[in-house]
Scaffold this active site. Sequence first.
Site, PDB file in Angstrom:
ATOM      1  N   THR B 152      -5.259   0.159  -2.130  1.00  0.00           N
ATOM      2  CA  THR B 152      -6.660   0.431  -2.453  1.00  0.00           C
ATOM      3  C   THR B 152      -7.073   1.830  -1.995  1.00  0.00           C
ATOM      4  OG1 THR B 152      -7.147  -1.910  -2.264  1.00  0.00           O
ATOM      5  CG2 THR B 152      -9.006  -0.415  -2.010  1.00  0.00           C
ATOM      6  N   GLY B 191      -4.403  -2.214   6.749  1.00  0.00           N
ATOM      7  CA  GLY B 191      -4.414  -2.763   8.102  1.00  0.00           C
ATOM      8  C   GLY B 191      -3.364  -2.059   8.939  1.00  0.00           C
ATOM      9  N   GLU B 435      -7.046  -8.800  -1.937  1.00  0.00           N
ATOM     10  CA  GLU B 435      -6.003  -9.306  -2.838  1.00  0.00           C
ATOM     11  C   GLU B 435      -6.545  -9.679  -4.216  1.00  0.00           C
ATOM     12  OE1 GLU B 435      -3.352  -8.565  -1.625  1.00  0.00           O
ATOM     13  OE2 GLU B 435      -3.808  -8.569   0.510  1.00  0.00           O
TER      14      GLU B 435
END
Lengths: 623, 623
Positions: B152, B191, B435
Site C-alpha cells: 500500500t 508493519g 487485506e
Amino acid sequence: MGSPMRRVSQEDTWSGQVHPDIASERHVQSFDVERLTNILDRGAQNTARRRKVESIIHSDPEFSCKDNYFMTHNERYEAAVKKAFHTQMLTQSLGWSEEELVYVYRALSGDTVLGVHTGFLKALRSLGSEEQIAKWEPLCKTCRIIATYAQTELGHGTYLQGLETEATYDATTQEFVIHSPTITATKWWPGNLGRSATHALVLAQLTCSGARRGMHAFIVPIRSLQDHTPLPGITVGDIGPKMNFDELDNGFPRLDHVRVPRENMLNRFAQVLSDGTYIKRGTEQSNYLFMVVTRVEILLGEILPPLQKACVIAMRYSVIRRQSRLRPSDPEAKILDYQTQQHKLFPQLAMSYAFHFLAISILEFFQRSYNAILDRDFSLLPELHALSSGTKAMMADFCIQGAETCRRACGGHGYSKLSGLPSLVTRVSAASSYEGENTVLYLQVARFLVKSYLQAHMSPGSTSQRFLPSSVAYLTAPDLSRCPAQRAADFLCPELYTTAWAHVATRLIKDSVYHLQTRTQSGQDQHEAWNQTTVTHLQAAKAHCYYTSVKSFSEALQKLENEPAIQQVLKRLCHLHALHGILVNSGDFLHDGFLSGVQVDMARTAYLDLLLLIRGTLPMRNI
Amino acid sequence: MGSPMRRVSQEDTWSGQVHPDIASERHVQSFDVERLTNILDRGAQNTARRRKVESIIHSDPEFSCKDNYFMTHNERYEAAVKKAFHTQMLTQSLGWSEEELVYVYRALSGDTVLGVHTGFLKALRSLGSEEQIAKWEPLCKTCRIIATYAQTELGHGTYLQGLETEATYDATTQEFVIHSPTITATKWWPGNLGRSATHALVLAQLTCSGARRGMHAFIVPIRSLQDHTPLPGITVGDIGPKMNFDELDNGFPRLDHVRVPRENMLNRFAQVLSDGTYIKRGTEQSNYLFMVVTRVEILLGEILPPLQKACVIAMRYSVIRRQSRLRPSDPEAKILDYQTQQHKLFPQLAMSYAFHFLAISILEFFQRSYNAILDRDFSLLPELHALSSGTKAMMADFCIQGAETCRRACGGHGYSKLSGLPSLVTRVSAASSYEGENTVLYLQVARFLVKSYLQAHMSPGSTSQRFLPSSVAYLTAPDLSRCPAQRAADFLCPELYTTAWAHVATRLIKDSVYHLQTRTQSGQDQHEAWNQTTVTHLQAAKAHCYYTSVKSFSEALQKLENEPAIQQVLKRLCHLHALHGILVNSGDFLHDGFLSGVQVDMARTAYLDLLLLIRGTLPMRNI
C-alpha cells in the site's frame, strides 16, 4: 530497541494549503452558504458570536491540541486541567456568557475537564432551592470548589431504585450519614473525581425517621480545600483507562459513614426538617429532572458534533482521494464519484441535518416546559421524558454508527488517529451508555407508546384521546392501508414518506400492544409478558423515533419558504434521510403490504437518483 | 495538578475467584464440553497441543500483559519487541512447529511485532522460486533479518494498477532501480517498518527493456545490518498513532533510486533475464496469490478471535451483573435473563460458531487448491478469490459489529479498557480496510456472481453451466417461489432456511444483472452502468455471503451425527444464525412474496423461542 521513533508529522509541508480538488468542489455552489450557516446557528448574530469565540480559542496557543495524539494519559489530563483553568480565566476577563461557553466547549471539542463541573451546576439549579443555589453557585463558578455528579455505582446503573448508597438522617446532630455499604455501592464514573474534584453531588437512598424515602441528592465534600487530600472516611481514585476521554479523570469514591450537614441535601422537591420530618414537594419523577436536562443538552453538545465532524473529514477526503478508474481511459476517479461511497456518506450527511433540526425542536420544547416543571407543574414531563430519551438513544445509535461509517469510508487512513476519525468514533461510542443506556431508554419510550396507544384506542372520542401528547398524535390519524406512490418521483414528497413512517410506527406499536395483551390475557404475569415482548417493543420505539426525525426535518423545511435555494438542497437531504430509512427497514413497510416490492424498487430508484443529485449540486463550501 | 493517579487495579482482591453466579451457570450442562472443544480444535490432539502452548505462554512472566493498558505507545512497542524475541528464543529451544506458532500467536493476542515478518515469509513462499526461498527463509527464521511487506502507498491502496513505485531494470549493472516518484508513492502502513525492519518486500511497477510489465515484488534492504541506520536513498519512519496496534511500528519508506540486484525480484511467476528479457510463467492473477493466502489466514487468526473473546466477556458479565427486577417481588435479575440482552448476545454467539465452521471450510478448500496454484494450475483461483474475498469482507463487517454489540451490552463497564472490550473492538475495526477494503472485495464477489449467473442462465444445459463453481451451484437449482412454512416450528429446519437464503441471493443477483443489462442495452457505457448499479451488487454479494455461512454451518452439523447432544445445541445456534439474518433482512424475503408477513412473524416467534432455549440449556462452561 529499533530506531528512535520518527514522526510522520515532523515533515509536514502540506498543511494550510487547499488541495486543488477541494478548491474546485468549493467553486460550485447553488445557494448562499453563509445563509445556511446562519440558519444552523439560529441567527446571523449567533454565527458572529460563535466565530468570535472560535477565533479566540483557535488562535490561543494555550488551547493547542497539536500534540494530543502523542501524549500519555497523564499528559492529556494535565493539559486538560490547564485548558480548563485558562478557560476559566478568559471567561472572567472576557465576560463570556453561558451561551458563549457552549461555543467555547464545542470549539475545545470537549478537551477539558470541567464539563462535569458545569453538570454539577445544572443539577444544583434543577434540584436545589434558591438558597442553595445562591450559596453554591458562586463557589462553583469561581472554581473555589471543583464539583462532580456521582450517581452510577459499580454494580448499579440505569435502575436507580437499585442504588445502594445510603443517606441516613441523624436528628441528634442534624447531619446525614452517607455510606457505601458494599463494594458494589462504590460510586463509579464521576468525571473529575479521579484526581480533581473537591465536592460531589452524591445520589443516595434517604432514610429519615426510620423510613426509606428513595433517592435524593447530597453535596459531599471529598477532598480537603487546604491540601487536596481525601477527607476522613473517603477512599477515592481513578477508575482507569477508557476507550477515550483520556483527559478526564473519571473516579470512584467509597464513602464510609461520611457526615454532611442537613442543608447539603438539595431540597427543591423534598426536604428533611431538623426533627427528621420528611416533606415532599415533587413527584417521584422530579428527581429525574436533572437527567432530562442533561439528555437534552448532550444532543447538540456531545452526540451530534462527532457525526458532523466525521462527515466533513470523510467528504473532504473523498474528493481528494483518487482510486481506480470509472472508465479505462479516464484518470483515477475521486472516490466520491463512486455510487458506493455516496451510499456510505450521503445518508450520514442527511442524518446530521435531520438530527440538528430534531435536537433544536426538542430543545425548544424543553425550554417551553422547564420553568413549569421547576414550578412543580409536571404535566409535560412524561412527554419530555419520552422525547428526550428516545432522541438520545436514536441519535447515539446512529451517530456512533455514522461516525464509524465515515471512518471506514476513508479506508486505511481512517484508521490513523491523525485523520481525527478514530477519536471521534471512540468518543461518541460512550453515548450509547451514558445518561441512560440506550436499550433501557428505548423501552421507556415503548412504555409511553403503549400507554398512548391504549389511551388513543381504548376510548375513542373521549377526552383522554383529545389530550394525546402531540408527538404521538399520529396514533389517532386516519391510516392509509396502501402507499399511493406510482412512480419513483412520487417518493420525493415529505407528506408521502412522513405518512409512511407514521403508518409503520403505528403498526409496530399496535403489534407490540397486541403481543403484550395476548400474553397477559392468557394468564402470563404482566412483568414476564413485558420481558418476553421487549424485542418487539424495541422495534416499535425505534420506528417511532425515526418517524419523529423525518417529521421534524420536513417541518423545519416548511419554515424556509423564503430561502428557496437552501430549501431545495435541504429537501434533497430530507428525502434521502426518509428513503434511506425506508430501504434499510423495507421489511417493516412490506410486512402488511403498505409498500409492494415494486414500490420498494421505486423508492430505491428515487434514493439512487438523489445520490447523484446531491453529488452534482451540493456545494462543498458548506461542509 | 490534582491528586496523583490512583489506580483501581491497585486494590484488586477479586481476581482469581469464581463468582458464584458464574459457578452456578457452569453447573448446568447438557453436553460434553470437552468434546465440543475438541471439535472446534479439529481433534483432541490439537486441543492438547494448544493447551500446552497456552500454558507455557500464560505462565511465563515475560509474556505478561498486565500493564498493557497503562503503558505509553513507546513502552508498548518495546514490550512487544521483547516478547517477539522471547518467542523466537522459545521457538528455537522448544522446537515449536509452524502449527504451534499459530497457537502461540493466538495466545499472545497479537501482542508482538513479528506478525508481518511471518507475512514476509509467506509472500516469499508464494511468489519466490525454490532458490530464493532457500536463500531468504533461514535468514528470516533466525531473525538475522527483520522483514516486512510493503504494498500500500500513501495515495494508493486497493487498486494495485495505480501503485506508483517504480522498479526499472538496468541491464548494465543487472540491478533494479526502485524509486518513489511522488509523495503519494510513499509506501504506507508496512508493519515493523517504522523502527524494526531491515528488509522490505516492495511491490513495484516493473519496467524492463523499455516496456512496463506490471506489479512485481522486490526484496529491498532498508536498514544497515551493522548499525540499523537507514540505507542510502531511503527515508523511513513511523506513520504515527492508530486506533489500536500501539505495539506495532507501522512505517513509511520513501525510496530514492535504490538499487537492488536482479536476484531480488521474486521470480516464481515471472523473471527478468540478465539482458532484460522478460519471461512470464503465471497469469495476471498470480501476483495476487499472496493476498489470497493472507485473506484465508486472517479469518481464524485475526478476524474471528475478537468476536469470540467479546462474546465470552459479555456473556460472563451478563450472568454476574444484576439490574432491575423482572417481578417487583424478585431480587434484581441477571441481565442475561432479559430478552433484549439475549437478543444482543446470542446472535453474536451463533455467528462465532457459524464463522468458525465457514472459515474452516474455506481453509480446507484453500489447502486443496494452493499446491495446484503454486504449480501454475490457476483453474480454482477465481472461486478461491471470490470465496476468500467475500468471507473476509462479511466476517470483518460482522465481527466488528458483533464485538461492538457485545461491548455495548456491558453498559458503562464495556467502555472501560479494563473490560478488554474496547481493545477488541478497536483492533478488529482495522479488518474492514486491511487485506482488501470490504466494499471493494464485495464488488469483486459481485463480478464473480454476475459472471456465474450469466454462465448459468445464458446457455442452459451447456458445458459451462455444468462447470459452475460449487459455491454458486445454487444459481441453477430449481427455485421455490413461496416458502412452504406454515408454523413457527417449520423454520427450525436447515433445509428450509438454506433454501430461503439461496432464493434471496439468487433473486438479488438476478436483479443486479437485470439492472446492469438494462443500462448497457439502453446505450450506457458499461463502466458507468457498473458504477450506477454497485449498491445493488453490494446487496446481492452480501446475501450470497450470508447464504454461504448458513450453508457451511448446517453442513458442518450434518457431520456431527455421532455427537447428538453437541449437534443439538449447535443446531439451535445454526437456526438462530439463519433466522436472525432473515429477520434483519426481512425486506429481501418479503419483496417478491417468498415470505408473507405472517411467515416473518412465525420466523420471529421461532427466533424468540430459540433465545429462551439457548438461555435455558446452553451451559456456560463452553463459553
